[in-house]
Design an enzyme around this catalytic site. Structure first.
Site, short mmCIF file in Angstrom:
data_model
loop_
_atom_site.label_atom_id
_atom_site.label_comp_id
_atom_site.label_asym_id
_atom_site.label_seq_id
_atom_site.Cartn_x
_atom_site.Cartn_y
_atom_site.Cartn_z
N ARG A 298 0.81 -1.32 -0.05
CA ARG A 298 0.03 0.18 -0.03
C ARG A 298 0.52 1.37 -0.46
O ARG A 298 0.64 2.63 -0.77
CB ARG A 298 -0.89 -0.29 1.40
N TYR B 255 -14.40 10.51 -0.36
CA TYR B 255 -13.35 10.28 -1.32
C TYR B 255 -13.83 11.35 -2.49
O TYR B 255 -12.65 11.80 -3.27
CB TYR B 255 -13.48 9.32 -1.64
N HIS C 109 -16.41 4.54 -2.62
CA HIS C 109 -15.70 5.29 -3.26
C HIS C 109 -15.92 6.62 -3.40
O HIS C 109 -14.78 7.11 -3.76
CB HIS C 109 -14.54 5.59 -2.73
C1 G6P Z 1 -11.82 4.69 4.72
C2 G6P Z 1 -12.70 2.91 4.27
C3 G6P Z 1 -11.87 1.60 4.01
C4 G6P Z 1 -10.64 1.92 3.41
C5 G6P Z 1 -10.11 2.25 5.85
C6 G6P Z 1 -8.83 2.58 5.21
O1 G6P Z 1 -12.95 3.57 6.14
O2 G6P Z 1 -14.05 3.11 3.88
O3 G6P Z 1 -12.18 0.99 2.45
O4 G6P Z 1 -9.55 0.18 4.16
O5 G6P Z 1 -10.60 3.65 5.46
O6 G6P Z 1 -8.58 2.97 6.69
P1 G6P Z 1 -6.79 2.96 7.44
O7 G6P Z 1 -7.39 3.53 8.82
O8 G6P Z 1 -6.56 2.17 6.74
O9 G6P Z 1 -6.22 4.11 6.14
MN MN Z 2 -14.37 1.32 2.02
#
Ligand code: G6P
Ligand code: MN
Length: 431
Positions: free
Chosen positions: A93, A251, A198
């Protein structure tokens, strides 16, 4: 007996899910949960399994929690297979977020080229899981949380016979935050969602039946909170929001405020790191906490992550499917005409009636021009990217990236694509 299989069970989010099962045990008589992960994730999987076992023991429940590297064993006999895996982990990521920034393009794990790279790595793995489901558990539901959730779910719909629904916690967060802005309990507030994962818009907001959409838009213009922890909160332009007439999701900022969001990303990447780099540290702290033998509940620190309400989203859906309730949930499912100006076979994120047969998306008619332009181009990008991920075709991958509204030119698309293919070589057997 009711068995759940959780693929990517070693995720730091799993305690959420366990909490959700415990809360609903009267409605969902879960007897066994298999947590599956890859061998490289053994340490995390062990820690999570033990915490999950302590959680059900503390709740006085008799749920057998097992961990395994054998996916087939977990899928066998499962009624629900939940996918929350991350191919390549948070390191991949971080690369997804860094590559585009090199070329002054949004670097985000699901939106733009980052999400494209994640789709290339993820879709082949999910299709393998589906093959196993077709063979071992043909009646089971796949509940997919793995991002990019809309694209992954669409790949499953197009290339397998598995019954699948995709999920995201953005809609439920927007619903909660709307209720908070109105100072009302959530059951008094009804909302409608339509769009893509998103990229979903909220409309027709009613408080005790009365339309309060404009009031909510006004509150947002005045800075009412409507965001996710993982997204920088650039303020909305009031004139833009009022004329849009519906509520964009957090988003949408990557499209509507591309310049501000990019600048912010470039600055934070240079100082504190990209979101993945920050989250890697949060995760290390979480796993330290999870090892405390006295801890038998979800710790508060998990709330720094973007995943708030994730367990409510997944288990409310399981409840509606299992108990045939007809409740309205927001899911990623095949459009089938619900949004009349998007393709029938496109997976959309939409308010749907859920019963034991699956999701019945609520008819939306045509999305207005100011929404459909963006939704159509992003959907075209997604469809090209899904086919590229399945076929491993360079030209198709290039067409996909050029179709994405966040990419300025074929030249930049190519530079980004070449970096993605090179840095993900270990995870892209199809190329
Ligand atoms: C939101 C989105 C998810 C994503 C997450 C990331 O909840 O809906 O799809 O995975 O954010 O969160 P993070 O804490 O890993 O950046
Ligand atoms: Mn999501």
């Amino acid at each position: 007996s009711l068995k759940l299989a959780v693929i990517g069970g070693g995720s730091s989010y799993t305690p959420e899910l366990i909490e959700g099962v415990i809360k609903r045990i009267e409605r969902l008589p879960v007897t066994r949960i298999d947590l599956v992960d890859v061998e490289a994730g053994k340490e995390k999987l062990d820690i999570i399994t033990q915490l999950a076992q302590r959680m059900v023991a503390r709740a006085g429940l008799n749920i057998e929690i097992r961990h395994t590297f054998n996916r087939r064993e977990a899928i066998q006999g499962a009624r629900f297979v939940m996918t929350q895996l991350r191919v390549g982990g948070l390191q991949a990521r971080a690369r997804d977020e860094r590559i585009p920034l090199k070329y002054k393009v949004i670097g985000q794990e699901t939106t733009g080229p980052g999400g494209f790279a994640k789709a290339l790595r993820t879709i082949p793995v999910i299709l393998d899981i589906c093959k196993e489901m077709e063979e071992l558990a043909p009646d089971a539901w796949l509940i997919n949380f793995t991002n990019p959730a809309g694209m992954v779910t669409e790949a499953v719909q197009k290339y397998t016979s598995v019954k699948a629904l995709g999920l995201c916690n953005v809609p439920i967060n927007m619903h909660h935050q709307t209720a908070e802005a109105l100072g009302a309990s959530i059951d008094r507030v009804k909302v409608n969602f339509a769009g893509l994962n998103h990229l979903v818009w909220m409309s027709n907001i009613r408080l005790d039946g009365k339309d309060v959409t404009e009031q909510i838009i006004d509150k947002l213009c005045d800075g009412a909170q409507m965001n996710m922890n993982n997204i920088h909160e650039s303020p909305w332009d009031p004139q833009f929001l009022k004329s849009l007439g519906v509520v964009p999701c957090p988003y949408h900022r990557y499209f509507y405020m591309q310049d501000d969001m990019l600048n912010e990303e470039l600055e934070s990447a240079a100082s504190s790191g990209t979101r993945a780099e920050v989250v890697i540290k949060t995760e290390q702290e979480l796993f330290k906490l999870y090892q405390d033998p006295d801890l038998a509940e979800k710790p508060e620190q998990l709330e720094q992550r973007g995943g708030a309400y994730y367990s409510d989203v997944s288990l409310n859906l399981v409840d509606a499917l299992y108990n045939d309730t007809g409740a309205i949930n927001v899911v990623n499912t095949m459009n089938k005409g619900a949004i009349s100006n998007l393709p029938d076979d496109a997976v959309v994120e939409i308010s749907s009636v859920i019963d034991s047969a699956g999701a019945h998306p609520l008819s939306q008619g045509r999305l207005p021009e100011n929404q459909i332009g963006l939704a159509s181009s992003v959907k075209a990008y997604e469809q090209l990217a899904i086919d590229a991920a399945v076929k491993g075709d360079y030209g198709m991958a290039l067409q996909a990236l050029v179709a994405n509204p966040l990419i300025p030119s074929a030249k930049v698309a190519k530079l980004i694509l070449n970096d993605i293919l090179e840095q993900n070589a270990d995870y892209l057997p199809q190329f």
